[in-house]
Every structure is written in structure tokens, then in C-alpha cells.
Design an enzyme around this catalytic site. Structure first.
Site, PDB file in Angstrom:
ATOM      1  N   HIS A   1       0.816  -1.221   0.000  1.00  0.00           N
ATOM      2  CA  HIS A   1       0.000   0.000   0.000  1.00  0.00           C
ATOM      3  C   HIS A   1       0.847   1.268   0.000  1.00  0.00           C
ATOM      4  O   HIS A   1       0.466   2.277  -0.586  1.00  0.00           O
ATOM      5  CB  HIS A   1      -0.925   0.014   1.223  1.00  0.00           C
ATOM      6  CG  HIS A   1      -2.218  -0.693   1.004  1.00  0.00           C
ATOM      7  ND1 HIS A   1      -3.445  -0.090   1.164  1.00  0.00           N
ATOM      8  CD2 HIS A   1      -2.476  -1.960   0.625  1.00  0.00           C
ATOM      9  CE1 HIS A   1      -4.405  -0.962   0.906  1.00  0.00           C
ATOM     10  NE2 HIS A   1      -3.846  -2.102   0.583  1.00  0.00           N
TER      11      HIS A   1
ATOM     12  N   ASP B   1      -4.198   6.941   3.100  1.00  0.00           N
ATOM     13  CA  ASP B   1      -4.697   5.682   2.573  1.00  0.00           C
ATOM     14  C   ASP B   1      -6.088   5.476   3.168  1.00  0.00           C
ATOM     15  O   ASP B   1      -6.297   5.641   4.375  1.00  0.00           O
ATOM     16  CB  ASP B   1      -3.755   4.540   2.983  1.00  0.00           C
ATOM     17  CG  ASP B   1      -4.101   3.218   2.326  1.00  0.00           C
ATOM     18  OD1 ASP B   1      -5.252   2.758   2.468  1.00  0.00           O
ATOM     19  OD2 ASP B   1      -3.220   2.626   1.681  1.00  0.00           O
TER      20      ASP B   1
END
Length: 450
Positions: free
Chosen positions: A23, A120
Site C-alpha cells: 500500500h 490511505d
């Protein structure tokens, strides 16, 4: 694109990474691009010590990006579990208080108040931080774009799960092909005692993301179905597509000799096999892959972790030494872009899928967890640029069948042609006059006005 140096003066953006899997990479790449477009803006990149150590310091990190480390949530002296979900739950359990400590460190060092938060989407508690600071919250979506639908229709999906078998299809996700329950991230299907902090976080995203000033999609709008895009846009304040960015744009040393070996192979003749940095197939599947590659007689390049080489069939390395190459690491972007690669055997991680799309390489999909099942379904049934492995588990016969179909048989020509068409779409999407460039300008404008 114009540089907004005046308008971004004294702007301070806090960036929260989700320090698991892959990520961090796409989020950091986005911030790198933003730091170039807004050189007078400060970016404080907040992650765990372990995650930040991987990405900082590096020569390509500009001076207006600084890392700050917060707790990973693991109690002192706690034996680290092998299962990554436990580490993930420890981090999420720290909540917005832990994230706010990162803000405090950044503000104290820079002497600048944070004016915007980019996070995120999986670090959803960063919304609370942004609300307390009274600044815009921008959510970044690094998984496959189509998976965003799941979180808005989670109640229907769970109902389907309770009332059907794993291979049952459902068609209520706007614009998407018939998904199957087995395609869904398993964490979304946990109920009651099985629920974890992570699964609860995922389920909450359908209510959290509409509160974002902007949701940034790390993908190509041109490849997403219009009905899907329209439906998601109707649920969000703003949706921007930013073409996935790759940094650093530097030549990668061919330390394992992959590229020089590929130079000696025929055009579109090589099967490239890799399951990313997180996934390791079970031993019997590694054996099945090896047996299929050997029997296919296709040249192959296999990126395989050193600690599982012992699972390979006896004599496999010797028997295939002339046709194949096994390495512990491969410069994947360059490998997939090489003319010799004809098919990618993959776990369907979002970064791997994007790189394959960009290079026009068909895929053989063996999804393991997370958004990989949805990605595989879209690859096979929407874009028609690959196939899901028979039974969703590697067997010698199943992989051999898929390799021959894509690489040799006439049936695979449509898949190969479609992959090249998708590559052209991706190239067009990244042009300076394209919508993605306009969306990026809009994102810079949001940051500059915060």
C-alpha cells in the site's frame, strides 16, 4: 501542468500511510508527484518505523517530503505473530490518537500547522484527525478500483453470502461483471465473533468515504465501466482518477540477470511467474507450477523467494536450466515491459495488475486474498485479457492448460489482442491532455486552497 508555487506557500500536508503489503508504494509515488507540482508545500509522511525505513532516505525523495514515525501498536515484549492480520489489527487499534502524535511531531519540527490530510483509505481514523484539525480529508484508494463498489453494497453481499454457495454469481454491482462470493475479500464476510478490527474498518468504509473532500483513485478511468464510475461518483463528494505513478524513474540494476536473459528469448515467448512480496503459495502448488512449466517447454522466468526453493521437484533446476531462469527478485516493471514476455502468472495484486496492463501482457490469475479475487474476475470477464486458473488453485494440468491456451492456441489470440488494446488505452490515459492530468491539477488545487 502549471507549478502552483505561490498558492501552496506555507501549506502543510500530513500523509498517513497504511504500512502493510504494498500500500505504501503507490501513496508515496503520488506524494512524490505532488511535491514536484507544489515545491513550496511541505509533506509530512507519517508511517511506522519499519515501513518508513524501507522508503526513506532515498536519493529521489525531495526535501519537501519528511517522514515521521508513529507506533505500530504492538505491545512491548509481545511475540510477533506470523499472521499479518494480527499486526494490522494492532496498528488499527491505536486509533486516531496515535495518528495525532504524528501530526504533533510534524507541526513541532516544521513550525507549520497542518492544512490538509491525505490518507490511505484503510487508515480511516485519519478522518477523525482531519475533523479535529478542521482541514480537508483526502482519501487515497490503492486497491483495484472496482473493489470500491463492495463497500457501498456490503449488506447485499453479506446477504448473498449467507444464502448461496461460494460459486454463486450476483449482478447487483453497477457496471461490473457477475461477481462470485468466492471473489470477495474474506474479511468483508466475517460476522460476530469472527469480526476483527480490520474487517470492521473495511465494512465502515461505505459510510466513511462519502465524508472525504476527495477520493483519489489510483487507476485509469478509461478502463472502468461507465456505470461503475457513475454510481461511485453519486456516492462521493468528489472522485478523481490519478494515473498510477512510478518513481523513481531510474534505471534498475539488473542484479539477477533477468533482463539480459530476456534479451536472448523470442518475442512474446516467455512465461513470467511472480506472486509479489507478500504471497507465498503452499508447497504443493509450487510443485504444480514447476511441473507445468517443465512440461510446457516454454521459456520461463520465475521470481521465487529463496526460502521456498527447497519445495521444487528434485532435479527441476537442472532439467530446466536451458529453458528457464529462477531468481529471488526481478525488476518487475522492466520485465513485464520486455518484448520477450508473453504471459504473466500472477496473484493479481493491484500493483502487478497495473504493470501488466501497462505492458499489454495477458495474465493467468491465481488470487489469494484481499482484492485479488475481484481483480481476477475483472481481468477474465470484463477486460478479457486473462484467465482465472482452473479451480482457483494451481495444479499441473490446470496451469498447463492456461499456458497453452494463451501462448499457443488460436483461442488465446483474442486475449493477446485485447491485452494490447488495453495497453493502448493506458498509454492514452496518461497523455498530458487527458482527463487524468486534469484530475491531478484539481487535486493540487484542493491542496493549495486548503
Amino acid at each position: 501542468m502549471p507549478i502552483m508555487s505561490n498558492s501552496t506557500e506555507n501549506k502543510h500536508v500530513a500523509v498517513f500511510a497504511f504500512p502493510f503489503g504494498t500500500h505504501t508504494v503507490p501513496l508515496l509515488n503520488l506524494v512524490l508527484k505532488l511535491s514536484q507540482a507544489a515545491p513550496n508545500c511541505s509533506f509530512s509522511f507519517i508511517g511506522t518505523e519499519k515501513s518508513n525505513a524501507i522508503h526513506f532516505p532515498k536519493p529521489h525523495i525531495p526535501i519537501n517530503i519528511k517522514p515521521y514515525c508513529i507506533s505500530d501498536g504492538i505491545p512491548e515484549g509481545h511475540p510477533l505473530a506470523n499472521h499479518p492480520i494480527e499486526k494490522l489489527n494492532f496498528f488499527l487499534r491505536t486509533g486516531h490518537e496515535n495518528l495525532h502524535k504524528g501530526i504533533q511531531m510534524a507541526e513541532e519540527e516544521t513550525k507549520q500547522k497542518v492544512t490538509c490530510v491525505i490518507s490511505d483509505a484503510f487508515v480511516s481514523s485519519s478522518l477523525v484527525v482531519a475533523q479535529k484539525l478542521n482541514v480537508p480529508w483526502i482519501a487515497f484508494w490503492p486497491p483495484m478500483s472496482c473493489t470500491l463498489s463492495l463497500y457501498f453494497y456490503i449488506d447485499l453481499i453479506r446477504e448473498q453470502f449467507l444464502n448461496s454457495a461460494g460459486n454463486a454469481a450476483f449482478d447487483f454491482l453497477p457496471g461490473l461483471p457477475n461477481m462470485r462470493v468466492e471473489d470477495m475479500p474474506q474479511d468483508l464476510l466475517f460476522f460476530g465473533e469472527k469480526e476483527t478490527i480490520f474487517s470492521k474498518t473495511l465494512v465502515s468504509l461505505g459510510k466513511v468515504l462519502p465524508q472525504a473532500k476527495v477520493v483519489v483513485m489510483n487507476f485509469f478511468e478509461e478502463l472502468d465501466p461507465p456505470f461503475f464510475v457513475q454510481d461511485v461518483r453519486s456516492k462521493l463528494q468528489s472522485l478523481l482518477y490519478i494515473v498510477p505513478v512510478r518513481f523513481p524513474i531510474l534505471s534498475v540494476a539488473d542484479s539477477t540477470g533477468c533482463l539480459s536473459w530476456l534479451d536472448m528469448q523470442g518475442s512474446r515467448s516467455v512465461a513470467y511467474v511472480s506472486f509479489g512480496t507478500v504471497v507465498t503459495p503452499p508447497p504443493h502448488e509450487i510443485v504444480a507450477v514447476a511441473e507445468a512449466l517443465e512440461e510446457s517447454e516454454l521459456p520461463f522466468l520465475w521470481s521465487l523467494k529463496e526460502n521456498v526453493l527447497g519445495f521444487l521437484p528434485t532435479g527441476f533446476l537442472e532439467r530446466t536450466s536451458m529453458s528457464g531462469r529462477i531468481v529471488y527478485w526481478a525488476p518487475q516493471t522492466q520485465v513485464l515491459a520486455h518484448d520477450s514476455v508473453g504471459v504473466f502468472v500472477t496473484h493479481c495484486g493491484s500493483n502487478s495488475v497495473t504493470e501488466s496492463l501497462s505492458s499489454g501482457v495477458p495474465m493467468i490469475c491465481r488470487p489469494f486474498f484481499g482484492d485479488q479475487g475481484v481483480a481476477a474476475r475483472v481481468i477474465q470477464d470484463l477486460w478479457e485479457i486473462g484467465v482465472i486458473i482452473e479451480g482457483r488453485v494451481f495444479t499441473k494440468d490446470g496451469l498447463l492448460k492456461s499456458l497453452k491456451m494463451i501462448m499457443v492456441q488460436e483461442e488465446g489470440k483474442k486475449i493477446r489482442d485485447n491485452a494490447l488494446k488495453v495497453k493502448k488505452t493506458v498509454e492514452d490515459a496518461g497523455r498530458p491532455e487527458g482527463q487524468a492530468a486534469q484530475d491531478f491539477d484539481t487535486l493540487v488545487e484542493v491542496i493549495s486552497r486548503s
